[in-house]
Structures are given as structure tokens and as C-alpha cells.
Scaffold this motif. Sequence first.
Motif, PDB file in Angstrom:
ATOM      1  N   UNK A 172       0.827  -1.200   0.000  1.00 41.11           N
ATOM      2  CA  UNK A 172       0.000   0.000   0.000  1.00 41.11           C
ATOM      3  C   UNK A 172       0.862   1.252   0.000  1.00 41.11           C
ATOM      4  N   UNK A 173       0.412   2.219  -0.762  1.00 40.49           N
ATOM      5  CA  UNK A 173       1.037   3.525  -0.764  1.00 40.49           C
ATOM      6  C   UNK A 173       0.249   4.421   0.188  1.00 40.49           C
ATOM      7  N   UNK A 174       0.536   5.705   0.153  1.00 33.01           N
ATOM      8  CA  UNK A 174      -0.244   6.651   0.952  1.00 33.01           C
ATOM      9  C   UNK A 174      -1.383   7.239   0.136  1.00 33.01           C
ATOM     10  N   UNK A 175      -1.637   6.647  -1.023  1.00 29.55           N
ATOM     11  CA  UNK A 175      -2.635   7.192  -1.932  1.00 29.55           C
ATOM     12  C   UNK A 175      -4.051   7.010  -1.389  1.00 29.55           C
ATOM     13  N   UNK A 176      -4.888   7.949  -1.737  1.00 26.23           N
ATOM     14  CA  UNK A 176      -6.324   7.886  -1.453  1.00 26.23           C
ATOM     15  C   UNK A 176      -7.043   7.861  -2.788  1.00 26.23           C
ATOM     16  N   UNK A 177      -7.885   6.863  -2.984  1.00 25.35           N
ATOM     17  CA  UNK A 177      -8.623   6.727  -4.235  1.00 25.35           C
ATOM     18  C   UNK A 177     -10.094   7.028  -3.998  1.00 25.35           C
ATOM     19  N   UNK A 178     -10.667   7.815  -4.875  1.00 23.32           N
ATOM     20  CA  UNK A 178     -12.085   8.147  -4.812  1.00 23.32           C
ATOM     21  C   UNK A 178     -12.818   7.375  -5.897  1.00 23.32           C
ATOM     22  N   UNK A 179     -13.867   6.677  -5.509  1.00 22.33           N
ATOM     23  CA  UNK A 179     -14.757   6.058  -6.477  1.00 22.33           C
ATOM     24  C   UNK A 179     -15.953   6.988  -6.617  1.00 22.33           C
ATOM     25  N   UNK A 180     -15.974   7.718  -7.703  1.00 24.31           N
ATOM     26  CA  UNK A 180     -16.962   8.770  -7.905  1.00 24.31           C
ATOM     27  C   UNK A 180     -16.294  10.126  -7.831  1.00 24.31           C
ATOM     28  N   UNK A 181     -16.516  10.936  -8.843  1.00 21.24           N
ATOM     29  CA  UNK A 181     -15.865  12.244  -8.899  1.00 21.24           C
ATOM     30  C   UNK A 181     -16.845  13.396  -8.948  1.00 21.24           C
ATOM     31  N   UNK A 182     -17.945  13.286  -8.220  1.00 24.47           N
ATOM     32  CA  UNK A 182     -18.966  14.335  -8.191  1.00 24.47           C
ATOM     33  C   UNK A 182     -18.572  15.517  -7.330  1.00 24.47           C
ATOM     34  N   UNK A 183     -19.563  16.334  -6.981  1.00 22.09           N
ATOM     35  CA  UNK A 183     -19.287  17.578  -6.259  1.00 22.09           C
ATOM     36  C   UNK A 183     -18.671  17.349  -4.892  1.00 22.09           C
ATOM     37  N   UNK A 184     -19.169  16.369  -4.135  1.00 20.79           N
ATOM     38  CA  UNK A 184     -18.629  16.139  -2.804  1.00 20.79           C
ATOM     39  C   UNK A 184     -17.208  15.603  -2.887  1.00 20.79           C
ATOM     40  N   UNK A 185     -16.954  14.699  -3.823  1.00 28.04           N
ATOM     41  CA  UNK A 185     -15.588  14.195  -4.004  1.00 28.04           C
ATOM     42  C   UNK A 185     -14.652  15.327  -4.380  1.00 28.04           C
TER      43      UNK A 185
END
Length: 287
Positions: free
Chosen positions: A17-30
Motif C-alpha cells: 500500500x502507498x499513501x494514496x487515497x482513491x475516490x470512487x466517484x468524482x462528483x461535487x462532494x468528491x
Amino acid sequence: MPYHTAHLPPPLFVPRMSSAIAFIGGGNMAASLIGGLIAAGRPATELRVCEIDADRRAWLAQTFGVDTFEAAADAIAGARGVVLAVKPQQMRSALGGLTIAPGTIVVSIAAGIRLDTLQRWLGEGLHYVRCMPNTPALMRSGITGLYAAPTTPKDARQLAEDILGAVGDCVWLEDETQIDAVTALSGSGPAYYFLLTEVLREAAAALGLPADTAKRLARQTFIGAARMAETGTDVALLRAQVTSKGGTTEAAVQHLETAGLRRLFAEALAAAARRSAELGELFARED
């Protein structure tokens, strides 16, 4: 690479694992969370987004300098944390067939989807945190209720708080069922204040003020009162301070109290909390 020994069968492949954060969904809140994290000092290179809309992917990459992906599996590969930021009604299909590496921290901001439902969809071995933000997070002035099981490690809780704390305040809850009350209060709460401002401007126009003047007065009164509340003085005291005995404010407040304002709001929040629980049951029945 997978770890092998001469004496043991090859274990399941677990990417480092890296320190990366992945978002599933790129809408307004993301997008708000991504912007807040970058403003707080997290490098854009540590943030990834899965978004199915090509134009939206291009906008996210150009605006924030983050890596974007069409496929969720590509976005989450090796990530330390995964933020589930798609609409609740789309969550099941968005997670279909997805395998997340054991030990990954999964932060859900989807309303109504309980942790046991996510665990059934994604499996065990992950650290789940359920969050209920509100729309002022889009202005980095939000507040989020968070819940994680008692066995959730401290670093998982901290990462979730770092992510949501980038757009406002955070409060931890002792029981997951309290999320329904948070949804009713702060999740739906901005609409109550907007409705009250709407009602005030309409009532003022009915008293003879021009519509634009009533709109400006109602809106700025809302904003100014909120800033007074930010001082930390209890709102009940602030109300008392502006309510002179025998004055105009007292006349209005007494009328609201007599008309059952407190009862109406209690019933309204109860209805919202009840609906939140119903949605949790509905999503739990999805295969």
C-alpha cells in the motif's frame, strides 16, 4: 511482487500500500474533499479518482492535477484508503466485481448504506468508516458525523477524519444508528435553514417590502446570525439577548412557540431519521 517461500504455498497477492487515497466517484462532494485535502497539504499525486464520465475526468485532472481513471480497479490499486463517493442508488453497481486489498481503509460518504451492507458487498479484512457529511462541505464549512466499529484501528479512524476534516468539522458517534439522527439534523439541516430564509422573505414581501429587498434582508440576516453563533455563545442565549421584553422580537417568538414550532421541528427530524433508517433497510436487501 507476491511473497513466496520454499515451504509454504503462495499466499494471496496483497499489493504494497502507498499513501494514496482513491475516490470512487468524482462528483461535487468528491471534488470538495479533493480540493480540501490539497489545500491542507496533501500532494495531488497521492489522490486518484475513478469517474465514468470522460468530461468530468478531464475537469478533475485539469482542476486538481490528480490522476483519473475510468475503471475503479485501476484507481484503487495499492491505495491506502478508498473513498466511496457515488450516489447510494449507484453504489452496488459501482462496487460490482471490485476486489479491494485486505487492510485497506474504506470510507463511505453514501447516505443510507450501513457498514454491514458494505462488508457484505466488499468482504471482510477491510477497515470501514461510515460518514455523513453535509452540503456546506462544498464551501469547506461542513460538519460530518463518523462511525466505525470499536475494533477499527486508530490509523483508519484518523485517515477518515483527515479526509472529512479537510472540508469542515467532524464528530465521532458511539453507535451506527446515530447516523440516522445526524442525517436528520446536519445532513438535511441546510435545507431547513434555506426554507426558513425563503419563508421569511416571502412574509416580508407580504408586509410590503420589494421582493429583492426582502431577499437581501432575509439572506444577510441568516448569514449574520450564523456568524454570531460561530463565536461559541449558546444560541439560546443569543436569542434571549435579542429578545427584549415587550418588544417586537418577543411578540414574534411567542407566536412561533404558541403555534408549535418546536413540535414541528421535532416531528420533521423524526421523519427524516425514520426515512434514513428505511433507506438503510432498502439498500441492505440489494444482492
